[in-house]
Motif scaffolding. Sequence first.
Motif, PDB file in Angstrom:
ATOM      1  N   PRO A  95       0.841  -1.206   0.000  1.00  0.00           N
ATOM      2  CA  PRO A  95       0.000   0.000   0.000  1.00  0.00           C
ATOM      3  C   PRO A  95       0.871   1.248   0.000  1.00  0.00           C
ATOM      4  CG  PRO A  95      -0.014  -1.045   2.156  1.00  0.00           C
ATOM      5  CD  PRO A  95       0.724  -1.965   1.226  1.00  0.00           C
ATOM      6  N   ALA A  96       0.390   2.231  -0.663  1.00  0.00           N
ATOM      7  CA  ALA A  96       1.118   3.497  -0.732  1.00  0.00           C
ATOM      8  C   ALA A  96       1.165   4.117   0.656  1.00  0.00           C
ATOM      9  CB  ALA A  96       0.427   4.443  -1.710  1.00  0.00           C
ATOM     10  N   PRO A  97       2.291   4.705   1.001  1.00  0.00           N
ATOM     11  CA  PRO A  97       2.363   5.328   2.332  1.00  0.00           C
ATOM     12  C   PRO A  97       1.360   6.464   2.431  1.00  0.00           C
ATOM     13  CG  PRO A  97       4.274   5.919   1.004  1.00  0.00           C
ATOM     14  CD  PRO A  97       3.492   4.893   0.231  1.00  0.00           C
ATOM     15  N   ALA A  98       0.802   6.564   3.608  1.00  0.00           N
ATOM     16  CA  ALA A  98      -0.185   7.625   3.831  1.00  0.00           C
ATOM     17  C   ALA A  98       0.502   8.974   3.697  1.00  0.00           C
ATOM     18  CB  ALA A  98      -0.791   7.494   5.225  1.00  0.00           C
ATOM     19  N   PRO A  99      -0.173   9.905   3.070  1.00  0.00           N
ATOM     20  CA  PRO A  99       0.460  11.224   2.926  1.00  0.00           C
ATOM     21  C   PRO A  99       0.689  11.840   4.300  1.00  0.00           C
ATOM     22  CG  PRO A  99      -1.841  11.302   2.227  1.00  0.00           C
ATOM     23  CD  PRO A  99      -1.507   9.866   2.519  1.00  0.00           C
ATOM     24  N   ALA A 100       1.813  12.511   4.421  1.00  0.00           N
ATOM     25  CA  ALA A 100       2.147  13.139   5.689  1.00  0.00           C
ATOM     26  C   ALA A 100       1.123  14.225   6.003  1.00  0.00           C
ATOM     27  CB  ALA A 100       3.543  13.749   5.605  1.00  0.00           C
ATOM     28  N   ALA A 101       0.841  14.349   7.276  1.00  0.00           N
ATOM     29  CA  ALA A 101      -0.112  15.378   7.689  1.00  0.00           C
ATOM     30  C   ALA A 101       0.482  16.735   7.342  1.00  0.00           C
ATOM     31  CB  ALA A 101      -0.373  15.290   9.180  1.00  0.00           C
ATOM     32  N   PRO A 102      -0.308  17.577   6.756  1.00  0.00           N
ATOM     33  CA  PRO A 102       0.240  18.886   6.374  1.00  0.00           C
ATOM     34  C   PRO A 102       0.656  19.656   7.618  1.00  0.00           C
ATOM     35  CG  PRO A 102      -2.151  18.841   6.072  1.00  0.00           C
ATOM     36  CD  PRO A 102      -1.713  17.446   6.431  1.00  0.00           C
ATOM     37  N   ALA A 103       1.743  20.375   7.479  1.00  0.00           N
ATOM     38  CA  ALA A 103       2.232  21.180   8.594  1.00  0.00           C
ATOM     39  C   ALA A 103       1.202  22.263   8.910  1.00  0.00           C
ATOM     40  CB  ALA A 103       3.567  21.812   8.225  1.00  0.00           C
ATOM     41  N   ALA A 104       1.213  22.678  10.146  1.00  0.00           N
ATOM     42  CA  ALA A 104       0.269  23.731  10.541  1.00  0.00           C
ATOM     43  C   ALA A 104       0.516  24.958   9.689  1.00  0.00           C
ATOM     44  CB  ALA A 104       0.440  24.068  12.010  1.00  0.00           C
ATOM     45  N   PRO A 105      -0.511  25.494   9.118  1.00  0.00           N
ATOM     46  CA  PRO A 105      -0.317  26.672   8.273  1.00  0.00           C
ATOM     47  C   PRO A 105       0.258  27.831   9.066  1.00  0.00           C
ATOM     48  CG  PRO A 105      -2.628  25.951   8.272  1.00  0.00           C
ATOM     49  CD  PRO A 105      -1.873  25.083   9.211  1.00  0.00           C
ATOM     50  N   ALA A 106       0.956  28.686   8.372  1.00  0.00           N
ATOM     51  CA  ALA A 106       1.599  29.831   9.015  1.00  0.00           C
ATOM     52  C   ALA A 106       0.556  30.763   9.623  1.00  0.00           C
ATOM     53  CB  ALA A 106       2.453  30.578   8.006  1.00  0.00           C
TER      54      ALA A 106
END
Length: 107
Positions: free
Chosen positions: A58-69
Amino acid sequence: MPGLLRGIVRTAAVAGTATAVHGRVQRRQDAKFAQRDADTAATRNQAYEEQMAPPPAPAPAPAAPAAPAASATEDRLAQLKSLGELKQSGVLTDAEFEAQKAKILAG
């Protein structure tokens, strides 16, 4: 006798021609069926290989997006507002306020 010999020769010629034609047709059909059987076997083997192959990882889960600025900026503004309220209410001195404000703005 010449008529009989002519009939035998004619029959032999017809039979020989028929045998030659039959042999040629038989070889052509054998080649065609051999090719079809080879194609069928190749398709069957390919399907078997695909079926027996392990499933893809399975494709690795996309990394959680960093907290927006913007969120970080809003968080800093909220901290500065509460710091300002503490200074106005007299809980913090000017020196303490400036030190905490420097920490917030540096972080």
